[in-house]
Design an enzyme around this catalytic site. Structure first.
Site, PDB file in Angstrom:
ATOM      1  CB  SER A   1      -0.953   0.022   1.206  1.00 42.47           C
ATOM      2  OG  SER A   1      -0.256   0.318   2.384  1.00 42.47           O
TER       3      SER A   1
ATOM      4  CE  LYS B   1      -2.310   2.172   4.754  1.00 44.20           C
ATOM      5  NZ  LYS B   1      -1.548   0.981   5.188  1.00 44.20           N
TER       6      LYS B   1
END
Length: 210
Positions: free
Chosen positions: A130, A167
């Site tokens: 991701s 993230k």
């Protein structure tokens, strides 16, 4: 270098100096930390410098090469090495259960070893894709500073409902929410109540086995 902006010249000078002192190129995170700017801004400057034929780079960590050096590349003998804990895998997708189990040690040298002597660092191996557009790939090891000041846009290791993820961090003060952004269009932004997110540290470096 008359076509370069002042910031681009400063970044080139920093890379040149880092190469001379450490015998290796800086990471995107180290450049961002030095200039106190977002990693996405560093990527934009590096792409511009590539277009202007000032440097080349690949997806590998520390792959920046300058087209023209102000001085010969002097490789520094790195005799100072420090070990930090290498913990369990961390998810680079949706948050997943990845307990912080000790998987051994990860050795740091040069500037990172010096930083480890002054701050709290640990390492985690990444699982998932991701964050691939920021150069963080499946199997990479991220070095995390747990006592670092974290700003909006920083890449962090976050604990969400007792599950780990890596993230980009965007707190929304007006709504009391935390947005965790991926760097891959196949993944969605994750939004949580601020009380559900604990930042465990800021990612400051990345290692990839060749």
């Amino acid at each position: 270098m008359k076509d370069l902006t002042d910031k681009q010249k400063s970044i080139l000078d920093y890379i040149d100096d880092f190469l001379d002192k450490e015998g290796m190129a800086p990471t995107v995170y180290e450049i961002a930390d030095h200039f106190q700017i977002k990693t996405s801004t560093v990527f934009a400057h590096l792409k511009a410098l590539q277009r202007k034929d000032q440097l080349s780079r690949s997806s590998k960590a520390r792959s920046i090469t300058l087209r023209k050096r102000s001085q010969p590349h002097r490789v520094t003998h790195m005799s100072f090495v420090m070990s930090i804990p290498l913990l369990g895998r961390i998810n680079a997708g949706v948050p997943a259960d990845s307990p912080a189990q000790n998987c051994g040690e990860f050795q740091l040298a040069g500037a990172l070893a010096d930083l480890a002597g002054k701050h709290k660092l640990f390492a985690l191996r990444v699982a998932g894709e991701s964050m691939r557009d920021l150069g963080i790939l499946d199997g990479d090891i991220v070095v995390v500073q747990s006592d670092a000041e974290v700003k909006s846009g920083d890449v962090v290791v976050a604990l969400v409902d007792n599950e780990n993820t890596v993230k980009s961090y965007y707190p929304q003060v007006d709504t009391g929410k935390i947005e965790l952004h991926p760097a891959n269009k196949d993944f969605q932004v994750q939004v949580y109540d601020a009380s559900a997110v604990t930042v465990q540290g800021r990612v400051i470096a990345l290692h990839r086995d060749l």
